[in-house]
Enzyme design. Sequence first.
Site, mmCIF file in Angstrom:
data_model
loop_
_atom_site.group_PDB
_atom_site.id
_atom_site.type_symbol
_atom_site.label_atom_id
_atom_site.label_comp_id
_atom_site.label_asym_id
_atom_site.label_seq_id
_atom_site.Cartn_x
_atom_site.Cartn_y
_atom_site.Cartn_z
ATOM 1 N N CYS A 185 -15.481 22.051 11.436
ATOM 2 C CA CYS A 185 -14.847 22.676 12.927
ATOM 3 C C CYS A 185 -14.480 20.507 12.901
ATOM 4 O O CYS A 185 -14.669 20.058 12.840
ATOM 5 C CB CYS A 185 -15.139 23.097 14.089
ATOM 6 S SG CYS A 185 -13.357 22.996 14.820
ATOM 7 N N GLU B 28 -10.561 29.992 13.375
ATOM 8 C CA GLU B 28 -9.192 29.638 13.734
ATOM 9 C C GLU B 28 -8.585 30.140 15.286
ATOM 10 O O GLU B 28 -8.010 29.114 16.426
ATOM 11 C CB GLU B 28 -7.841 29.596 13.283
ATOM 12 C CG GLU B 28 -7.674 28.306 11.793
ATOM 13 C CD GLU B 28 -8.697 27.056 12.153
ATOM 14 O OE1 GLU B 28 -8.531 26.132 13.241
ATOM 15 O OE2 GLU B 28 -9.464 26.684 11.558
HETATM 16 NI NI NI Z 1 -12.201 24.393 14.447
#
Ligand code: NI
Length: 185
Positions: A98, A141
């Site tokens: 991420c 997401e």
């Molecule tokens: Ni992320």
Amino acid sequence: MILPIYTYGQPVLRKEAENIDQNYPDLPVLIQNMFDTMNHADGVGLAAPQVGLPIRMFIITLDPLAEEHPEYKDFNKVYINPEIIEESEDQETMDEGCLSLPGVHETVKRSKKIRVKYHDADFVEHEEELDGFHSRVFQHEFDHLDGKLFIDHLSTLRKQMIKGKLNVMLKGKARSSYKMKQVKA
Ligand code: NI
């Protein structure tokens, strides 16, 4: 324009994001800035909270995977007010990272297939069944919009193993190749 990416420890990453409507100010500019930011950081997805905005929107590009998966060529999409309406019981494990957690990569188990609804950049509603990387990135997401991060899915042991890296972020001392907005130590 490239925006700074908010890193672990920033409160916006833990907020429940809000739906938006067509009157959201300068939406096309924000979308373009998010694509610039994601591409610059070599990401395949970016959610609005990661650029400091607690709104229910994210973008996905699968184009970087097109060499092995030609069907993803030029895949660049915007998802506004998304919903997951069905998740397969069938799960699979994949490696995730991420942009808000630079240097952390861990395997995460998620549903293989999902059925989703969302609005595109023109606020046209879509309902689709997703699988493969598309399903995986969508779920990652989507978590961001509920204030969740992929590390929340890890076992206690794996969480313990990355504690050192997280503490560096909480001190505002993470490093990456892209511009970040870190917490102030
Ligand atoms: Ni992320």
